[in-house]
Write an enzyme that holds these catalytic residues in place. Sequence first.
Site, PDB file in Angstrom:
ATOM      1  N   ILE A  33     -71.734  35.560   4.474  1.00 11.85           N
ATOM      2  CA  ILE A  33     -72.220  35.167   5.803  1.00 11.85           C
ATOM      3  C   ILE A  33     -71.505  35.986   6.885  1.00 11.85           C
ATOM      4  O   ILE A  33     -72.119  36.398   7.878  1.00 11.85           O
ATOM      5  CB  ILE A  33     -71.990  33.653   6.044  1.00 11.85           C
ATOM      6  CG1 ILE A  33     -72.724  32.820   4.985  1.00 11.85           C
ATOM      7  CG2 ILE A  33     -72.424  33.248   7.448  1.00 11.85           C
ATOM      8  CD1 ILE A  33     -74.219  32.902   5.040  1.00 11.85           C
ATOM      9  N   ILE A 163     -57.731  40.460 -11.711  1.00  8.23           N
ATOM     10  CA  ILE A 163     -57.628  41.656 -12.565  1.00  8.23           C
ATOM     11  C   ILE A 163     -58.904  42.486 -12.465  1.00  8.23           C
ATOM     12  O   ILE A 163     -58.867  43.695 -12.301  1.00  8.23           O
ATOM     13  CB  ILE A 163     -57.380  41.239 -14.032  1.00  8.23           C
ATOM     14  CG1 ILE A 163     -55.951  40.700 -14.156  1.00  8.23           C
ATOM     15  CG2 ILE A 163     -57.593  42.421 -14.992  1.00  8.23           C
ATOM     16  CD1 ILE A 163     -55.578  40.246 -15.545  1.00  8.23           C
ATOM     17  N   LYS A 202     -51.499  26.661   8.041  1.00  5.79           N
ATOM     18  CA  LYS A 202     -50.556  27.454   7.246  1.00  5.79           C
ATOM     19  C   LYS A 202     -51.021  28.910   7.096  1.00  5.79           C
ATOM     20  O   LYS A 202     -52.150  29.166   6.670  1.00  5.79           O
ATOM     21  CB  LYS A 202     -50.421  26.821   5.854  1.00  5.79           C
ATOM     22  CG  LYS A 202     -49.674  25.502   5.887  1.00  5.79           C
ATOM     23  CD  LYS A 202     -48.244  25.757   6.355  1.00  5.79           C
ATOM     24  CE  LYS A 202     -47.373  24.543   6.302  1.00  5.79           C
ATOM     25  NZ  LYS A 202     -46.063  24.813   6.926  1.00  5.79           N
ATOM     26  N   THR A 203     -50.168  29.841   7.410  1.00  4.94           N
ATOM     27  CA  THR A 203     -50.542  31.262   7.366  1.00  4.94           C
ATOM     28  C   THR A 203     -50.048  31.959   6.104  1.00  4.94           C
ATOM     29  O   THR A 203     -50.440  33.085   5.832  1.00  4.94           O
ATOM     30  CB  THR A 203     -49.950  32.026   8.572  1.00  4.94           C
ATOM     31  OG1 THR A 203     -48.520  31.992   8.464  1.00  4.94           O
ATOM     32  CG2 THR A 203     -50.381  31.425   9.889  1.00  4.94           C
ATOM     33  N   LYS A 204     -49.192  31.292   5.339  1.00  6.61           N
ATOM     34  CA  LYS A 204     -48.557  31.973   4.197  1.00  6.61           C
ATOM     35  C   LYS A 204     -49.564  32.523   3.179  1.00  6.61           C
ATOM     36  O   LYS A 204     -49.435  33.675   2.743  1.00  6.61           O
ATOM     37  CB  LYS A 204     -47.566  31.013   3.531  1.00  6.61           C
ATOM     38  CG  LYS A 204     -46.542  31.703   2.641  1.00  6.61           C
ATOM     39  CD  LYS A 204     -45.636  32.649   3.401  1.00  6.61           C
ATOM     40  CE  LYS A 204     -44.244  32.097   3.540  1.00  6.61           C
ATOM     41  NZ  LYS A 204     -43.382  32.932   4.379  1.00  6.61           N
ATOM     42  N   CYS A 395     -93.606  28.945  -8.587  1.00  6.46           N
ATOM     43  CA  CYS A 395     -93.430  29.534  -9.917  1.00  6.46           C
ATOM     44  C   CYS A 395     -93.572  28.464 -11.009  1.00  6.46           C
ATOM     45  O   CYS A 395     -94.679  28.026 -11.259  1.00  6.46           O
ATOM     46  CB  CYS A 395     -92.105  30.296  -9.993  1.00  6.46           C
ATOM     47  SG  CYS A 395     -92.198  31.628 -11.204  1.00  6.46           S
ATOM     48  N   LEU A 396     -92.487  27.984 -11.603  1.00  9.39           N
ATOM     49  CA  LEU A 396     -92.641  26.916 -12.594  1.00  9.39           C
ATOM     50  C   LEU A 396     -93.338  25.706 -11.968  1.00  9.39           C
ATOM     51  O   LEU A 396     -94.097  25.007 -12.630  1.00  9.39           O
ATOM     52  CB  LEU A 396     -91.267  26.515 -13.155  1.00  9.39           C
ATOM     53  CG  LEU A 396     -91.273  25.441 -14.229  1.00  9.39           C
ATOM     54  CD1 LEU A 396     -92.052  25.885 -15.460  1.00  9.39           C
ATOM     55  CD2 LEU A 396     -89.855  25.059 -14.629  1.00  9.39           C
ATOM     56  N   GLY A 397     -93.108  25.483 -10.683  1.00 14.85           N
ATOM     57  CA  GLY A 397     -93.759  24.375  -9.970  1.00 14.85           C
ATOM     58  C   GLY A 397     -95.270  24.554  -9.957  1.00 14.85           C
ATOM     59  O   GLY A 397     -96.034  23.585 -10.103  1.00 14.85           O
ATOM     60  N   HIS A 521     -92.483  34.013  -5.757  1.00 16.55           N
ATOM     61  CA  HIS A 521     -91.448  33.276  -5.024  1.00 16.55           C
ATOM     62  C   HIS A 521     -91.508  33.619  -3.530  1.00 16.55           C
ATOM     63  O   HIS A 521     -90.834  34.540  -3.081  1.00 16.55           O
ATOM     64  CB  HIS A 521     -90.056  33.660  -5.547  1.00 16.55           C
ATOM     65  CG  HIS A 521     -89.774  33.160  -6.912  1.00 16.55           C
ATOM     66  ND1 HIS A 521     -89.106  31.980  -7.149  1.00 16.55           N
ATOM     67  CD2 HIS A 521     -90.073  33.669  -8.130  1.00 16.55           C
ATOM     68  CE1 HIS A 521     -89.006  31.790  -8.455  1.00 16.55           C
ATOM     69  NE2 HIS A 521     -89.578  32.803  -9.074  1.00 16.55           N
ATOM     70  N   GLU A 523     -90.170  32.168  -1.117  1.00 17.87           N
ATOM     71  CA  GLU A 523     -88.884  31.916  -0.447  1.00 17.87           C
ATOM     72  C   GLU A 523     -88.025  33.173  -0.345  1.00 17.87           C
ATOM     73  O   GLU A 523     -87.127  33.245   0.492  1.00 17.87           O
ATOM     74  CB  GLU A 523     -88.134  30.791  -1.160  1.00 17.87           C
ATOM     75  CG  GLU A 523     -87.503  31.122  -2.514  1.00 17.87           C
ATOM     76  CD  GLU A 523     -88.451  31.004  -3.710  1.00 17.87           C
ATOM     77  OE1 GLU A 523     -89.682  30.994  -3.503  1.00 17.87           O
ATOM     78  OE2 GLU A 523     -87.950  30.935  -4.853  1.00 17.87           O
TER      79      GLU A 523
HETATM   80  N1  GLN Z   1     -90.117  29.668 -16.706  1.00 18.10           N
HETATM   81  C1  GLN Z   1     -91.290  30.164 -16.063  1.00 18.10           C
HETATM   82  C2  GLN Z   1     -91.632  31.571 -16.509  1.00 18.10           C
HETATM   83  O1  GLN Z   1     -90.821  32.277 -17.036  1.00 18.10           O
HETATM   84  C3  GLN Z   1     -91.168  30.105 -14.556  1.00 18.10           C
HETATM   85  C4  GLN Z   1     -90.080  30.957 -14.007  1.00 18.10           C
HETATM   86  C5  GLN Z   1     -89.707  30.616 -12.599  1.00 18.10           C
HETATM   87  O2  GLN Z   1     -89.941  29.520 -12.111  1.00 18.10           O
HETATM   88  N2  GLN Z   1     -89.089  31.556 -11.913  1.00 18.10           N
HETATM   89  O3  GLN Z   1     -92.745  31.999 -16.342  1.00 18.10           O
END
Ligand code: GLN
Length: 551
Positions: A33, A163, A202-204, A395-397, A521, A523
């Site tokens: 951010i 590391i 505290k700055t340490k 997607c899966l939704g 997607h 989003e």
């Molecule tokens: N599992 C589902 C697929 O592979 C949906 C993937 C997802 O929601 N990004 O097609």
Amino acid sequence: MAIFALITSMGSKSSTKYIFVTGGVTSSLGKGIISASLGKLLQARGLSVTIQKFDPYINIDPGTLNPYEHGECYVTDDGAETDLDLGHYERFLNITTSQANNVTTGKIYHTVITKERRGDYLGKTVQVIPHITDEIKRNFFKLGGNGKYDIIITEIGGCVGDIESLPFIEAVRQAKLELGPHNFVSIHLTLIPYLEAAGELKTKPTQHSVKQLQEEGIQTDILVCRSSYPLPMDIRKKLALFCNVQLNCVIEALDVKTIYDVPILMRKEKLADRVLTLLKLPKTEPDLDEWKAFLGRLKNPTEEINIGVVGKYVELPDAYKSIAESFVHAGAANECKVNVKWISAESINDADADEILNGMDGILVAPGFGERGIEGKISTIKYARENNIPFFGVCLGMQCAVIEFSRNVLGLKNAASTEFNAKTKYPIIDLMEDQKSITIKGGTMRLGAYDCHLKKGSKAHQAYNKMHISERHRHRYELNNVYKKQLEQAGMIATGINPKSKLVEIIELKDHPWFLGTQFHPELKSTVQNPHPLFVNFVKSAVTFKKNIRQ
Ligand code: GLN
């Protein structure tokens, strides 16, 4: 020969200036951010900026990581599976990032070992210094080579002192030497804890992490201090003295209500001004009008709605970071406060759906992988469909929405995706043909941006207000086109199609106020400046739903 190579490589990056951001004391301090906010402040002065992230873990990319490890896997247009910080960079700066913007130890070693096998090192012993550090530097400077950027901010993941981050810090030290004065700034982000019992900041820990960086060859130029309380002048002076930084380069980063306040906070602390001074760039006034207008809308909503997000990683909102942020953008666009209720898919079934979901003005079923929570998602969708509640499947939704419709409207008993029922009689969702022979998991999904053509007059068309779109994907399974006609005849319409493969990218219900699922997607493309049209439209429909139903 070596000197010549160094000079030419410096020449190609000489006009680009570099800022490196490291972190100390603890992880999750918000380097992403801070980097994005600094990027915004520089961009607001007319500079062309990009941000890249170097992650010290061994995975080639986060694509194979469970969201519980590092949160959401963010996907770029060019199909890179990346750290979620790249999402912040894109959302704040309204830029697109790419494969080159996220590099891991795994990627670096993979390249070096491949070169070694090819014989590129001509019989030399391949070592961390110079071969690994050279490869890290080559990646530091990759985006600078095209002359497109005035400034490149590089965030180094993890904590100083780990590391695995040592080769990256060593590469930063070398980069400073190569870049020369006024082309390099080192920003270090630390935590200033408040000890309740002593009543003191505290700055340490900060002193120690700055010292650790010094031992590794890097002097901090600007110290950004995360703190829950304002830093009094004596603390600032102490930090400046012990950490060997100018007093005005001790920057306070207070906890904030929304991450979108951080650029404004950093503006007050003059973070970008200090950077510009160190880089010898002119200090102009930033144009933050649009950003402030966004904050104004975000903080002064006239409406308020509840959106249920049903998924399986709900205890960890970072797993759905981009969805959460898309609601912030879409809420501001609608001047509406969006209360997102994170609901575990496993807690829902047909019997308790009403009890859990009846206060929701809209329901989003989240993306995901595997069988856990599927039946709960299907019960959720049935509830939203039958009760005319605005529904958004991602997607899966979306795949679950098609399964639910097939089972409960088409009457195809036990219809499923072959992802969780390989032997189903009705493989409504099935592996894409070109996925069937793939056995390697990393980087082999359908990834990145694909074109999609919309159906005229559809909700998607209305939302986007254009016919051709491009959206980002990350999945292996698809709506099985064998069932498309049957689905459409019963009222589930394919309103977005990939013009080349003919794969269904969007489905909508004809007889429902707002029921839409996307195979992609959305989003991943929502930004402060360009809130995603589907999220904006979904929030709008939830506002309408609330007005009609609840008053
Ligand atoms: N599992 C589902 C697929 O592979 C949906 C993937 C997802 O929601 N990004 O097609």
